[in-house]
Design a protein around this motif. Structure first.
Motif, mmCIF file in Angstrom:
data_model
loop_
_atom_site.group_PDB
_atom_site.id
_atom_site.type_symbol
_atom_site.label_atom_id
_atom_site.label_comp_id
_atom_site.label_asym_id
_atom_site.label_seq_id
_atom_site.Cartn_x
_atom_site.Cartn_y
_atom_site.Cartn_z
ATOM 1 N N LYS A 32 41.437 43.740 59.716
ATOM 2 C CA LYS A 32 42.233 42.935 58.785
ATOM 3 C C LYS A 32 41.413 42.675 57.518
ATOM 4 N N PRO A 33 42.071 42.345 56.406
ATOM 5 C CA PRO A 33 41.315 42.036 55.194
ATOM 6 C C PRO A 33 40.676 40.648 55.272
ATOM 7 N N TRP A 34 39.651 40.436 54.473
ATOM 8 C CA TRP A 34 39.041 39.115 54.325
ATOM 9 C C TRP A 34 39.884 38.385 53.283
ATOM 10 N N VAL A 35 40.188 37.112 53.520
ATOM 11 C CA VAL A 35 41.115 36.385 52.658
ATOM 12 C C VAL A 35 40.588 34.995 52.337
ATOM 13 N N TYR A 36 40.835 34.556 51.109
ATOM 14 C CA TYR A 36 40.619 33.173 50.687
ATOM 15 C C TYR A 36 41.593 32.898 49.546
ATOM 16 N N GLN A 37 42.482 31.969 49.750
ATOM 17 C CA GLN A 37 43.539 31.642 48.792
ATOM 18 C C GLN A 37 44.236 32.922 48.347
ATOM 19 N N ASP A 38 44.190 33.247 47.054
ATOM 20 C CA ASP A 38 44.872 34.468 46.598
ATOM 21 C C ASP A 38 43.923 35.660 46.448
ATOM 22 N N TRP A 39 42.685 35.518 46.955
ATOM 23 C CA TRP A 39 41.726 36.623 46.948
ATOM 24 C C TRP A 39 41.805 37.393 48.262
ATOM 25 N N GLN A 40 41.673 38.708 48.178
ATOM 26 C CA GLN A 40 41.640 39.578 49.363
ATOM 27 C C GLN A 40 40.580 40.653 49.151
ATOM 28 N N LEU A 41 39.801 40.885 50.194
ATOM 29 C CA LEU A 41 38.853 42.002 50.191
ATOM 30 C C LEU A 41 39.329 42.969 51.257
ATOM 31 N N ILE A 42 39.654 44.174 50.825
ATOM 32 C CA ILE A 42 40.217 45.175 51.721
ATOM 33 C C ILE A 42 39.230 46.325 51.870
ATOM 34 N N ALA A 43 38.964 46.700 53.116
ATOM 35 C CA ALA A 43 38.106 47.855 53.382
ATOM 36 C C ALA A 43 38.981 49.099 53.292
ATOM 37 N N TRP A 44 38.887 49.794 52.162
ATOM 38 C CA TRP A 44 39.665 51.005 51.943
ATOM 39 C C TRP A 44 38.897 51.894 50.978
ATOM 40 N N LYS A 45 38.415 53.051 51.485
ATOM 41 C CA LYS A 45 37.576 53.958 50.690
ATOM 42 C C LYS A 45 36.443 53.154 50.047
ATOM 43 N N GLY A 46 35.772 52.393 50.852
ATOM 44 C CA GLY A 46 34.779 51.434 50.376
ATOM 45 C C GLY A 46 35.420 50.062 50.468
ATOM 46 N N TYR A 47 35.468 49.358 49.354
ATOM 47 C CA TYR A 47 36.094 48.036 49.322
ATOM 48 C C TYR A 47 36.878 47.854 48.036
ATOM 49 N N VAL A 48 37.989 47.116 48.151
ATOM 50 C CA VAL A 48 38.801 46.738 46.998
ATOM 51 C C VAL A 48 38.968 45.227 47.053
ATOM 52 N N LEU A 49 38.654 44.568 45.932
ATOM 53 C CA LEU A 49 38.829 43.121 45.826
ATOM 54 C C LEU A 49 40.048 42.859 44.959
ATOM 55 N N LYS A 50 41.012 42.119 45.527
ATOM 56 C CA LYS A 50 42.261 41.813 44.835
ATOM 57 C C LYS A 50 42.374 40.320 44.587
ATOM 58 N N LYS A 51 43.021 39.976 43.502
ATOM 59 C CA LYS A 51 43.423 38.591 43.258
ATOM 60 C C LYS A 51 44.913 38.624 43.012
ATOM 61 N N GLY A 52 45.646 37.902 43.860
ATOM 62 C CA GLY A 52 47.098 38.010 43.824
ATOM 63 C C GLY A 52 47.465 39.417 44.276
ATOM 64 N N GLY A 53 48.262 40.103 43.527
ATOM 65 C CA GLY A 53 48.597 41.479 43.863
ATOM 66 C C GLY A 53 47.833 42.487 43.031
ATOM 67 N N GLU A 54 46.915 42.010 42.172
ATOM 68 C CA GLU A 54 46.218 42.884 41.236
ATOM 69 C C GLU A 54 44.828 43.268 41.737
ATOM 70 N N ASN A 55 44.543 44.573 41.722
ATOM 71 C CA ASN A 55 43.207 45.060 42.074
ATOM 72 C C ASN A 55 42.243 44.698 40.947
ATOM 73 N N LYS A 56 41.182 43.977 41.278
ATOM 74 C CA LYS A 56 40.215 43.538 40.269
ATOM 75 C C LYS A 56 38.931 44.369 40.290
ATOM 76 N N PHE A 57 38.376 44.600 41.500
ATOM 77 C CA PHE A 57 37.102 45.303 41.643
ATOM 78 C C PHE A 57 37.202 46.290 42.797
ATOM 79 N N SER A 58 36.398 47.359 42.717
ATOM 80 C CA SER A 58 36.317 48.304 43.827
ATOM 81 C C SER A 58 34.936 48.941 43.841
#
Length: 161
Positions: A119-145
């Motif tokens: 599962k992704p790591w979550v805090y409020q509207d932040w999500q860290l998803i393990a996908w081809k490395g990592y993708v950090l999202k805020k809301g529905g927008e990809n911010k960092f990878s």
């Protein structure tokens, strides 16, 4: 003659002791002046981390760490970024149930948790998803990878710096 020689030696001894006491006072005054005028800066934070050396307090690891020593995530709008100051960095606790994210230009970190493996790591509207490395999202927008490797990478090379 013996009396004069004795008197001279006694005078020299007394005068020498007086000079020694005076030198001790000079040393003490100099030491106090240096301590007051010292330009040594105490820039440790409330947790004892030396900020000028790049150390920050890790909430998940409970120790001073170099925030940029974690997994580097570059801004999505500049995937080939070489400027470390605009990247986010991720550190995990031992069992990887928590991810601590250090965002650029932010003095504090955010701690994301995940409910189960996969599962992704979550805090409020932040999500860290393990996908081809990592993708950090805020809301529905990809911010960092970034990839899942620690530390600064040299672009065009397969080794860390």
């Amino acid at each position: 003659m013996k009396k004069i020689a004795t008197l001279c030696i006694l005078s020299i001894i007394i005068y020498s002791c007086k000079l020694t006491d005076q030198n001790d006072e000079d040393v003490q005054v100099t030491t106090n002046t240096v301590a007051k005028d010292s330009s040594v800066v105490n820039d440790k934070d409330e947790n004892g981390c030396l900020a000028s050396a790049g150390y920050v307090w890790s909430k998940v690891n409970k120790e001073c760490v170099k925030g940029y020593s974690g997994i580097q995530l570059n801004p999505m709008d500049d995937a080939n970024n070489e400027d470390e100051t605009v990247s986010a960095y991720v550190l995990f606790n031992e069992d990887a149930s928590k991810a601590e994210v250090f965002l650029p230009k932010d003095t504090t970190s955010i701690v994301l948790t995940r409910s189960a493996e996969g599962k992704p790591w979550v805090y409020q509207d932040w999500q860290l998803i393990a996908w081809k490395g990592y993708v950090l999202k805020k809301g529905g927008e990809n911010k960092f990878s970034g990839d899942a490797e620690m530390g600064k990478k040299v672009l065009g090379s397969d080794t860390e710096q």
